[in-house]
Design an enzyme around this catalytic site. Structure first.
Site, PDB file in Angstrom:
ATOM      1  CB  CYS A  45      -1.069   0.036   1.172  1.00  0.00           C
ATOM      2  SG  CYS A  45      -2.074  -1.296   1.322  1.00  0.00           S
ATOM      3  CG  ASP A 139     -24.460   8.472 -11.536  1.00  0.00           C
ATOM      4  OD1 ASP A 139     -23.639   8.065 -10.993  1.00  0.00           O
ATOM      5  OD2 ASP A 139     -24.780   7.656 -12.513  1.00  0.00           O
TER       6      ASP A 139
END
Length: 218
Positions: A45, A139
């Site tokens: 990560c 959206d």
């Protein structure tokens, strides 16, 4: 049930390295990429956050806001950012959520509902399911879900490629073929009948099969 394409991305309020946010308000009229991490100070990560920081401008050009999530507290985030900058050469400027109560991870189906306690007592292996990528449209609908194992670094160039496709196909009745890159030919969507296709593409198209209609990218 796990979240999938077409679902509304769960809204939430959370503390981040850039201050408190309300997720849907933070997205606004933009696109977003939410990507999760098992814990701070994990090696794979670290490389991912560093690479995302280095190419953040590519997301900005596309009107996309990256945001990361880890269960660690905020003070760990800042220390981790120091390590990322030192080892990867770039410091993240996008928010990193501090999901210490696991609420966001649970809302997105990445941790079981019964997870509780001090997040720093959990090992990365216990949070192995926190290796997801969600692309979310203006959206607030989920457009892409990717899930990676802990040992495989994510390919954010591929995430950019998919975003290019998503943004193109959201505006035009086309689809993109395998290995497509921005600017290459596209396929007329199956929802476009022959009459409508002739009107939209009067110069015609390549048609190796009746169901494969190839045209230049709009």
């Amino acid at each position: 049930m796990a979240l999938t394409i077409g679902d509304t991305a769960p809204d939430f309020e959370a503390e981040t390295s850039a201050g408190k946010i309300s997720f849907h308000d933070w997205i606004g009229d933009s696109w977003a990429v939410l990507f999760s991490h098992p814990r701070d100070f994990t090696p794979v990560c670290t490389t991912e956050l560093g690479y995302m920081a280095a190419i953040n401008g590519e997301f900005e050009k596309r009107g996309v806001k990256p945001i990361a999530i880890s269960v660690d507290p905020l003070d760990n985030h800042e220390k981790w950012f120091d390590d990322i900058e030192e080892t990867q050469g770039s410091r993240p400027t996008f928010p990193l959520i501090s999901d210490t109560d696991f609420n966001v991870a649970k809302a997105y189906g990445m941790l079981p509902a019964d997870v509780a306690g001090d997040p720093t007592d959990r090992t990365p292996a216990q949070n192995a399911t926190l290796r997801n990528v969600f692309v979310i449209g203006p959206d607030k609908k989920i457009k892409l879900v990717l899930i990676y194992p802990m040992t495989t670094g994510r390919n954010f160039d591929e995430v950019l490629r998919v975003i290019d496709s998503l943004q193109l196909t959201a505006k035009h009745a086309v689809a993109t073929p395998a290995q497509w890159q921005q600017g290459e030919d596209v396929i007329i969507a199956g929802s476009v009948n022959a009459e409508a296709a002739k009107e939209k593409y009067p110069d015609g198209w390549k048609e190796p099969k009746p169901y494969i209609r190839i045209v230049p990218a709009p």
